[in-house]
Design a protein around this motif. Structure first.
Motif, PDB file in Angstrom:
ATOM      1  N   MET A  75      -3.696 -47.787  14.325  1.00 45.95           N
ATOM      2  CA  MET A  75      -2.855 -46.600  14.237  1.00 45.95           C
ATOM      3  C   MET A  75      -3.680 -45.337  14.444  1.00 45.95           C
ATOM      4  O   MET A  75      -4.688 -45.123  13.764  1.00 45.95           O
ATOM      5  CB  MET A  75      -2.179 -46.499  12.874  1.00 45.95           C
ATOM      6  CG  MET A  75      -1.183 -47.574  12.545  1.00 45.95           C
ATOM      7  SD  MET A  75      -0.364 -47.205  10.959  1.00 45.95           S
ATOM      8  CE  MET A  75       0.573 -45.712  11.394  1.00 45.95           C
ATOM      9  N   GLU A  76      -3.243 -44.486  15.364  1.00 43.34           N
ATOM     10  CA  GLU A  76      -3.892 -43.197  15.554  1.00 43.34           C
ATOM     11  C   GLU A  76      -3.562 -42.255  14.388  1.00 43.34           C
ATOM     12  O   GLU A  76      -2.495 -42.379  13.771  1.00 43.34           O
ATOM     13  CB  GLU A  76      -3.416 -42.556  16.859  1.00 43.34           C
ATOM     14  CG  GLU A  76      -3.908 -43.244  18.108  1.00 43.34           C
ATOM     15  CD  GLU A  76      -5.358 -42.921  18.429  1.00 43.34           C
ATOM     16  OE1 GLU A  76      -6.000 -42.193  17.636  1.00 43.34           O
ATOM     17  OE2 GLU A  76      -5.839 -43.403  19.464  1.00 43.34           O
ATOM     18  N   PRO A  77      -4.452 -41.308  14.084  1.00 47.06           N
ATOM     19  CA  PRO A  77      -4.105 -40.270  13.106  1.00 47.06           C
ATOM     20  C   PRO A  77      -3.219 -39.222  13.758  1.00 47.06           C
ATOM     21  O   PRO A  77      -3.237 -39.033  14.978  1.00 47.06           O
ATOM     22  CB  PRO A  77      -5.476 -39.684  12.732  1.00 47.06           C
ATOM     23  CG  PRO A  77      -6.296 -39.877  13.979  1.00 47.06           C
ATOM     24  CD  PRO A  77      -5.824 -41.167  14.597  1.00 47.06           C
ATOM     25  N   GLY A  78      -2.437 -38.543  12.957  1.00 46.93           N
ATOM     26  CA  GLY A  78      -1.613 -37.473  13.488  1.00 46.93           C
ATOM     27  C   GLY A  78      -0.430 -37.188  12.592  1.00 46.93           C
ATOM     28  O   GLY A  78      -0.159 -37.924  11.632  1.00 46.93           O
ATOM     29  N   ARG A  79       0.296 -36.118  12.915  1.00 45.49           N
ATOM     30  CA  ARG A  79       1.475 -35.750  12.134  1.00 45.49           C
ATOM     31  C   ARG A  79       2.544 -35.203  13.068  1.00 45.49           C
ATOM     32  O   ARG A  79       2.259 -34.674  14.138  1.00 45.49           O
ATOM     33  CB  ARG A  79       1.130 -34.678  11.086  1.00 45.49           C
ATOM     34  CG  ARG A  79       0.070 -35.072  10.079  1.00 45.49           C
ATOM     35  CD  ARG A  79       0.151 -34.205   8.824  1.00 45.49           C
ATOM     36  NE  ARG A  79       0.094 -32.785   9.036  1.00 45.49           N
ATOM     37  CZ  ARG A  79      -0.959 -32.008   8.765  1.00 45.49           C
ATOM     38  NH1 ARG A  79      -2.071 -32.556   8.279  1.00 45.49           N
ATOM     39  NH2 ARG A  79      -0.915 -30.714   8.961  1.00 45.49           N
ATOM     40  N   ILE A  80       3.764 -35.332  12.627  1.00 50.41           N
ATOM     41  CA  ILE A  80       4.897 -34.632  13.227  1.00 50.41           C
ATOM     42  C   ILE A  80       5.352 -33.632  12.180  1.00 50.41           C
ATOM     43  O   ILE A  80       5.880 -34.008  11.128  1.00 50.41           O
ATOM     44  CB  ILE A  80       6.039 -35.592  13.593  1.00 50.41           C
ATOM     45  CG1 ILE A  80       5.576 -36.611  14.623  1.00 50.41           C
ATOM     46  CG2 ILE A  80       7.245 -34.809  14.087  1.00 50.41           C
ATOM     47  CD1 ILE A  80       5.168 -36.009  15.968  1.00 50.41           C
ATOM     48  N   GLU A  83       4.651 -34.478   8.421  1.00 47.80           N
ATOM     49  CA  GLU A  83       4.838 -35.901   8.130  1.00 47.80           C
ATOM     50  C   GLU A  83       3.841 -36.741   8.928  1.00 47.80           C
ATOM     51  O   GLU A  83       3.728 -36.596  10.150  1.00 47.80           O
ATOM     52  CB  GLU A  83       6.267 -36.307   8.475  1.00 47.80           C
ATOM     53  CG  GLU A  83       6.662 -37.673   7.974  1.00 47.80           C
ATOM     54  CD  GLU A  83       8.156 -37.923   8.138  1.00 47.80           C
ATOM     55  OE1 GLU A  83       8.621 -39.000   7.724  1.00 47.80           O
ATOM     56  OE2 GLU A  83       8.858 -37.032   8.677  1.00 47.80           O
ATOM     57  N   TYR A  84       3.140 -37.622   8.236  1.00 47.54           N
ATOM     58  CA  TYR A  84       2.109 -38.426   8.879  1.00 47.54           C
ATOM     59  C   TYR A  84       2.700 -39.450   9.845  1.00 47.54           C
ATOM     60  O   TYR A  84       3.849 -39.887   9.693  1.00 47.54           O
ATOM     61  CB  TYR A  84       1.291 -39.161   7.820  1.00 47.54           C
ATOM     62  CG  TYR A  84       0.357 -38.272   7.042  1.00 47.54           C
ATOM     63  CD1 TYR A  84      -0.817 -37.780   7.611  1.00 47.54           C
ATOM     64  CD2 TYR A  84       0.646 -37.909   5.730  1.00 47.54           C
ATOM     65  CE1 TYR A  84      -1.678 -36.966   6.898  1.00 47.54           C
ATOM     66  CE2 TYR A  84      -0.211 -37.096   4.999  1.00 47.54           C
ATOM     67  CZ  TYR A  84      -1.369 -36.620   5.594  1.00 47.54           C
ATOM     68  OH  TYR A  84      -2.214 -35.811   4.886  1.00 47.54           O
ATOM     69  N   ASN A 142      -0.621 -43.690   8.393  1.00 44.91           N
ATOM     70  CA  ASN A 142      -2.022 -43.272   8.511  1.00 44.91           C
ATOM     71  C   ASN A 142      -2.163 -41.876   7.921  1.00 44.91           C
ATOM     72  O   ASN A 142      -1.727 -40.894   8.516  1.00 44.91           O
ATOM     73  CB  ASN A 142      -2.474 -43.278   9.973  1.00 44.91           C
ATOM     74  CG  ASN A 142      -3.960 -42.981  10.109  1.00 44.91           C
ATOM     75  OD1 ASN A 142      -4.622 -42.615   9.136  1.00 44.91           O
ATOM     76  ND2 ASN A 142      -4.496 -43.142  11.303  1.00 44.91           N
ATOM     77  N   THR A 143      -2.768 -41.785   6.735  1.00 42.81           N
ATOM     78  CA  THR A 143      -2.943 -40.494   6.065  1.00 42.81           C
ATOM     79  C   THR A 143      -4.335 -39.920   6.279  1.00 42.81           C
ATOM     80  O   THR A 143      -4.655 -38.869   5.733  1.00 42.81           O
ATOM     81  CB  THR A 143      -2.696 -40.644   4.553  1.00 42.81           C
ATOM     82  OG1 THR A 143      -3.578 -41.654   4.040  1.00 42.81           O
ATOM     83  CG2 THR A 143      -1.255 -41.025   4.264  1.00 42.81           C
ATOM     84  N   GLY A 144      -5.172 -40.600   7.070  1.00 46.40           N
ATOM     85  CA  GLY A 144      -6.538 -40.154   7.269  1.00 46.40           C
ATOM     86  C   GLY A 144      -6.720 -39.359   8.554  1.00 46.40           C
ATOM     87  O   GLY A 144      -5.793 -39.160   9.337  1.00 46.40           O
TER      88      GLY A 144
END
Length: 206
Positions: A75-80, A83-84, A142-144
């Motif tokens: 899973m890639e890191p990122g947010r919308i 929201e993670y 993914n929260t990192g």
């Protein structure tokens, strides 16, 4: 014919598993209706809709019963918005089938919900194994700041029901950024399942 014994090396950084028999991926454009901030999602898709958010390597032995499906998720890191990034999430079509997830690298959460709407959230990190019991919907988060890589294993006759989440307007809880950490917030679009819907899920125990 029984599947022969095999060994599979996993790269904890890339999630690559040698001997995998299948690979699939989900791009940002494939994840509509999941995130609360629809405007932020639309902007992200316009800018990078082809971005791969997560991919899976897996092996499915020939047997449909009494065997295991296993593999890795990257899973890639990122947010919308705040929201993670998350996976689509699912419950098993045979809902009494469990699953395990083992942290290979990165940091994240396993967001779980039973048919009645009770939520459990467990952190996943390197050398941490999360057990998802039978009858629980589950979604990875993914929260990192780095990719989250996990290996997984579940009975080969489990199947997946991905639409159970959409039918309730999402999961009951969303995972949002909170300064340097994360917070769980109620999903205002969530619709609790009816008694009939819960009974139908519980009936898939064979």
């Amino acid at each position: 014919m029984n599947h022969p014994p095999t060994a599979h090396a996993i790269d904890p950084k890339t999630g690559t598993m040698n001997g995998a028999t299948a690979r699939y991926e989900k791009r940002l454009r494939d994840l509509s209706t999941i995130y609360a901030d629809e405007a932020a999602f639309a902007r992200a898709v316009a800018q990078e809709g082809d971005r791969v958010v997560y991919y899976v390597h897996e092996t499915r032995p020939a047997a449909s019963h009494g065997d295991l499906i296993f593999g890795t998720t990257f899973m890639e890191p990122g947010r919308i918005g705040e929201e993670y990034f998350v996976t689509r999430g699912h419950i098993h079509a045979r809902a009494n089938r469990p699953e395990t997830y083992y942290g290979e690298s990165g940091n994240g959460l396993m967001l779980m919900e039973n048919p009645e709407g009770e939520t459990r959230i467990l952190e996943i990190a390197p050398r941490v194994l999360v057990y998802v019991p039978p009858m629980w919907i589950h979604r990875s988060v993914n929260t990192g700041a780095e990719p989250l890589v996990m290996s997984f294993c579940y009975p080969s006759d489990s199947g997946q029901d991905y639409e159970i989440i959409a039918r309730s307007g999402g999961m009951a809880t969303r995972i949002m950024a909170n300064g340097t950490g994360w917070k769980a917030v109620a999903n205002t679009a969530y619709r609790p399942r009816t008694t009939e819907e819960i009974a139908a899920i519980l009936a898939t125990r064979d």
